[in-house]
Design an enzyme around this catalytic site. Structure first.
Site, mmCIF file in Angstrom:
data_model
loop_
_atom_site.group_PDB
_atom_site.id
_atom_site.type_symbol
_atom_site.label_atom_id
_atom_site.label_comp_id
_atom_site.label_asym_id
_atom_site.label_seq_id
_atom_site.Cartn_x
_atom_site.Cartn_y
_atom_site.Cartn_z
ATOM 1 N N SER A 75 0.775 -8.845 15.213
ATOM 2 C CA SER A 75 2.202 -8.648 15.457
ATOM 3 C C SER A 75 2.437 -7.265 16.035
ATOM 4 O O SER A 75 1.528 -6.437 16.125
ATOM 5 C CB SER A 75 3.003 -8.801 14.150
ATOM 6 O OG SER A 75 2.647 -7.779 13.229
ATOM 7 N N TYR A 127 3.217 8.499 3.793
ATOM 8 C CA TYR A 127 2.905 7.910 5.097
ATOM 9 C C TYR A 127 2.538 9.010 6.097
ATOM 10 O O TYR A 127 1.532 8.906 6.826
ATOM 11 C CB TYR A 127 4.103 7.112 5.596
ATOM 12 C CG TYR A 127 3.913 6.481 6.952
ATOM 13 C CD1 TYR A 127 3.145 5.329 7.098
ATOM 14 C CD2 TYR A 127 4.507 7.022 8.092
ATOM 15 C CE1 TYR A 127 2.969 4.728 8.343
ATOM 16 C CE2 TYR A 127 4.339 6.432 9.333
ATOM 17 C CZ TYR A 127 3.569 5.295 9.458
ATOM 18 O OH TYR A 127 3.407 4.715 10.690
#
Length: 262
Positions: free
Chosen positions: A22, A157
């Site tokens: 994706s 992150y």
């Protein structure tokens, strides 16, 4: 004589895109196929990888889909041989848990670092070893503007992406004399499943758009040119670099793209 018309060609090369199911990975896989590569579309969601592979086969019939979980060390060690020892590797797989540092749970920390940092190291080691042994290859890893500029809730992150960039530079210093280039792309905000939480909030979405010089989000297809460039001979003297594809976000320090007068 250099044939400039073929600089971006990856004709006949075997490429592997991890995270091809994706988003950015799917678009890069199609871009590499369009420029002549036989693409192994690898993903933990193998059904999604098959969908991407079918799109690539319209360009290159030898493209294929494979399952991989980069948090499984044995799978990653076996992947280069199983995938036919690719000369091009693009690694896009990542996840994010948006939570402030004081609220982060141990299980969340483990999930994010296991995929984004430990998984990246395993991929770098396994595919890098295959390429070094054969004296040829180009590796491209997806970083993020969050390696440089962060916001509340993005600390873990951002740390994993900063670590990824450090690994890229280290690998370039070790692999490049053996014929293997290693680089990264640092996107800004892109309309992918990873950013769905932000996209679903109109105010949040508009605020992010305003922080780039272009004043908008990127589409996943807008990362393809950078990936093909770094994979191809057009970037034959580029290694250890991080190419920002962020709409000017870091250039203007994440400020608004509009001028305001007092």
């Amino acid at each position: 004589m250099v044939q400039y018309s073929r600089l971006f060609s990856v004709q006949g090369q075997r490429a592997c895109v991890i995270g091809a199911g994706s988003g950015i990975g799917r678009e890069i896989a199609q871009g590499l196929a369009a420029w002549g590569a036989d693409v192994v579309c690898a993903d933990r969601d193998v059904d999604a990888a098959r969908e991407t592979s079918s799109l690539c086969r319209a360009q290159r019939p030898l493209s294929a889909a494979e399952y991989i979980d980069v948090t499984d060390p044995e799978q990653v060690r076996e992947a280069p041989e199983r995938f036919g020892h690719p000369q091009i590797l693009v690694h896009t797989a990542a996840m994010n848990v948006r939570r402030r540092i004081l609220d982060y749970r141990d299980d969340e920390l483990e999930k994010v670092t296991s995929l984004n940092l430990t998984g990246t190291f395993r991929v770098l080691q396994a595919f890098g070893g295959s390429m070094v042994e054969r004296g040829r290859g180009s590796m491209v890893f997806l970083s993020s503007i969050r390696a440089r500029v962060v916001e509340p809730g993005q600390g873990v992150y951002g740390a994993t992406k900063a670590g990824l960039e450090s690994l890229v530079r280290s690998a370039a210093s070790e692999f490049s004399t053996r014929g293997v280039r290693v680089n990264a792309i640092a996107p800004g905000v892109v309309t992918t499943p990873l950013t769905q939480q932000v996209q679903s909030d109109p105010g949040w979405f508009r605020n992010y758009a305003a922080q780039s010089a272009l004043g908008r989000w990127a589409e996943p297809s807008e990362l393809v040119g950078a990936a093909v460039y770094l994979a191809s001979d057009a970037a034959s003297y580029v290694t250890g670099s991080v190419l920002a594809v962020d709409g000017g976000w870091t250039a203007i320090d994440g400020g608004t793209s509009e001028l305001h007068t007092p």
